[in-house]
Design an enzyme around this catalytic site. Sequence first.
Site, PDB file in Angstrom:
ATOM      1  N   ASP A 136      11.430  45.944  34.795  1.00 45.28           N
ATOM      2  CA  ASP A 136      11.703  44.511  34.577  1.00 45.28           C
ATOM      3  C   ASP A 136      11.342  43.854  35.666  1.00 45.28           C
ATOM      4  OD1 ASP A 136      13.019  42.324  33.244  1.00 45.28           O
ATOM      5  OD2 ASP A 136      14.784  42.761  34.242  1.00 45.28           O
ATOM      6  N   HIS A 143      13.895  30.341  37.551  1.00 40.43           N
ATOM      7  CA  HIS A 143      14.878  31.401  37.925  1.00 40.43           C
ATOM      8  C   HIS A 143      15.164  31.820  39.138  1.00 40.43           C
ATOM      9  CE1 HIS A 143      18.090  34.348  36.856  1.00 40.43           C
ATOM     10  NE2 HIS A 143      17.444  35.215  37.197  1.00 40.43           N
ATOM     11  N   GLU A 212      20.211  37.380  30.196  1.00 41.93           N
ATOM     12  CA  GLU A 212      19.074  37.105  30.851  1.00 41.93           C
ATOM     13  C   GLU A 212      17.753  36.822  29.872  1.00 41.93           C
ATOM     14  OE1 GLU A 212      19.314  38.122  35.483  1.00 41.93           O
ATOM     15  OE2 GLU A 212      17.832  39.250  34.308  1.00 41.93           O
ATOM     16  N   GLU A 214      14.492  36.775  28.321  1.00 41.76           N
ATOM     17  CA  GLU A 214      13.245  37.386  28.741  1.00 41.76           C
ATOM     18  C   GLU A 214      12.212  37.722  27.364  1.00 41.76           C
ATOM     19  OE1 GLU A 214      13.205  40.466  31.838  1.00 41.76           O
ATOM     20  OE2 GLU A 214      15.205  40.060  32.077  1.00 41.76           O
ATOM     21  N   ASP A 246      18.233  40.911  29.001  1.00 38.25           N
ATOM     22  CA  ASP A 246      18.533  41.916  30.148  1.00 38.25           C
ATOM     23  C   ASP A 246      20.253  41.334  30.534  1.00 38.25           C
ATOM     24  OD1 ASP A 246      18.561  43.553  32.279  1.00 38.25           O
ATOM     25  OD2 ASP A 246      17.835  42.086  33.593  1.00 38.25           O
ATOM     26  N   ARG A 250      27.487  40.574  36.811  1.00 37.77           N
ATOM     27  CA  ARG A 250      27.172  39.700  38.176  1.00 37.77           C
ATOM     28  C   ARG A 250      28.143  40.040  39.112  1.00 37.77           C
ATOM     29  NH1 ARG A 250      21.962  38.171  37.084  1.00 37.77           N
ATOM     30  NH2 ARG A 250      21.851  36.655  35.448  1.00 37.77           N
ATOM     31  N   GLN A 253      26.752  43.513  40.212  1.00 39.17           N
ATOM     32  CA  GLN A 253      25.615  43.264  40.795  1.00 39.17           C
ATOM     33  C   GLN A 253      25.737  42.766  42.272  1.00 39.17           C
ATOM     34  OE1 GLN A 253      23.160  40.595  38.646  1.00 39.17           O
ATOM     35  NE2 GLN A 253      21.396  40.980  40.070  1.00 39.17           N
ATOM     36  N   LYS A 266      23.134  46.471  35.704  1.00 41.88           N
ATOM     37  CA  LYS A 266      22.125  46.021  34.756  1.00 41.88           C
ATOM     38  C   LYS A 266      21.805  47.482  33.600  1.00 41.88           C
ATOM     39  CE  LYS A 266      19.951  42.604  36.578  1.00 41.88           C
ATOM     40  NZ  LYS A 266      19.534  41.253  35.856  1.00 41.88           N
ATOM     41  N   THR A 270      20.346  46.714  27.230  1.00 44.19           N
ATOM     42  CA  THR A 270      19.276  45.751  27.203  1.00 44.19           C
ATOM     43  C   THR A 270      18.790  45.504  25.621  1.00 44.19           C
ATOM     44  OG1 THR A 270      18.396  46.353  29.440  1.00 44.19           O
ATOM     45  CG2 THR A 270      16.919  45.055  27.851  1.00 44.19           C
ATOM     46  N   GLU A 378      23.016  30.383  36.044  1.00 46.09           N
ATOM     47  CA  GLU A 378      22.198  28.993  36.483  1.00 46.09           C
ATOM     48  C   GLU A 378      23.109  27.918  35.700  1.00 46.09           C
ATOM     49  OE1 GLU A 378      17.750  29.600  36.094  1.00 46.09           O
ATOM     50  OE2 GLU A 378      18.613  31.373  35.171  1.00 46.09           O
TER      51      GLU A 378
END
Length: 433
Positions: A136, A143, A212, A214, A246, A250, A253, A266, A270, A378
């Site tokens: 990834d 971002h 996420e 992607e 993804d 948080r 993380q 993570k 996915t 975000e």
Amino acid sequence: MSSTWVPSVSPDTPFSIANIPFGIISTQSDPAPHAAVAIGSHVLDLKVLATHEKFTELFPVLVGKEHVLSKPTLNAFAALGRSVHRDVRSSIQQLLSAETTHPEVLRDNDELRQKALLLRRSVKVHLPMRIGDYTDFYAGYHHAYAVGAMFRGPEHALQPNYTHLPVGYHGRASSIVVSGTPIRRPNGQILLDPTADVKQPITGPSRRVDIELELGCIIATPNRMGEPIKVTEAEDHIFGYVLLNDWSARDIQTWEYIPLGPFNSKNFATTISPWVVLADAIEPFRTKAIENKTAVQDYLKDGREDSVFDIELEIDIRTPEGDTTTISQTSSKNLMWSFPQMIAHHTLGGCPMNTGDLLGSGTISGPDPRRESGSLLELSKGGKEDIMLYGMDVRLFLKDGDAIAFRGSCGKPGARVGFGDCVGRIESALPLR
């Protein structure tokens, strides 16, 4: 591109005759997963099509290789190379065209058409590739800047290496699933009070499950270990593209990522879309990448400005009550690094890429953080501002029962090229024992 004789192909379908994406299906009459393409609201079963006596005449590049269409993944077909993919896609387009020169094969062949042309809702889709490795990247400039500014301030938002190389990390291939697969909320170590002087984690369900948005790139042909792929030759190693979610925890993380980067935050899931849009199908939608004012190393100079694609992307959230809100709309053009540059950098030291390997672009966000963000992190400004949903509902991060759907397409009505939905629904965490 001509029109098609296939019934019920809406002008707005992402699976127009200009597309012809490849996937893996199983049917009521054949439960063994095998290859198909999508066209409108139908699929064309390629394993069934290959039984026609004129198949080798129509698909000369597959003479002696018809078996690749009966495999449970697209790896064997992908390994044949981009020129073969191009010829097969073109032959399928000709066969499905309203002006087909071989109407007797499928259009006017009731028996074969009933067996090979099936409603998409009547078949089961499977993970299209056997994915051996997953990397990834972090090529979404807006971002990267927004998240960096959130934690380090605007002056230090981007690390010094960001404009010099495509930053990436090694993901977990075993937890890549096809669209529609439920996503279990992960358990992990989290800090309930990150500001406390004494850092004492607890173990429990993530409170901050995120998404996420992607674009995924799938490798077709490998390189030998020790032999890098040149950036100018990387396109020939690409099979096609998928949408990719993804999923990210948080709070897990934040606690774990220093010093080696994401791990359990993570690796729990996915999601990718089930239909692989071939590289040639997306080629007409090239556009300029985000400008990189840094002089890059020679091995990353691809010699072209139109190195990324302008794919319209959307994110929907559906609550457990059934209400749906589109929370973001952006474009895949918001990348600073192209996939050929990612491949060139990934193999610079001699790393071998294998057929079916998956590369993620990194989260794609646009310049407007209120409407174009590719993550809830975000949109909620780090979990500080509510994201408004239909019916005055709100979210900071995902609740159990929430379903996320990504969509992506490009082109004009009647000739749209897209991926279909990339969907996952959050299920409750398992109790810890």
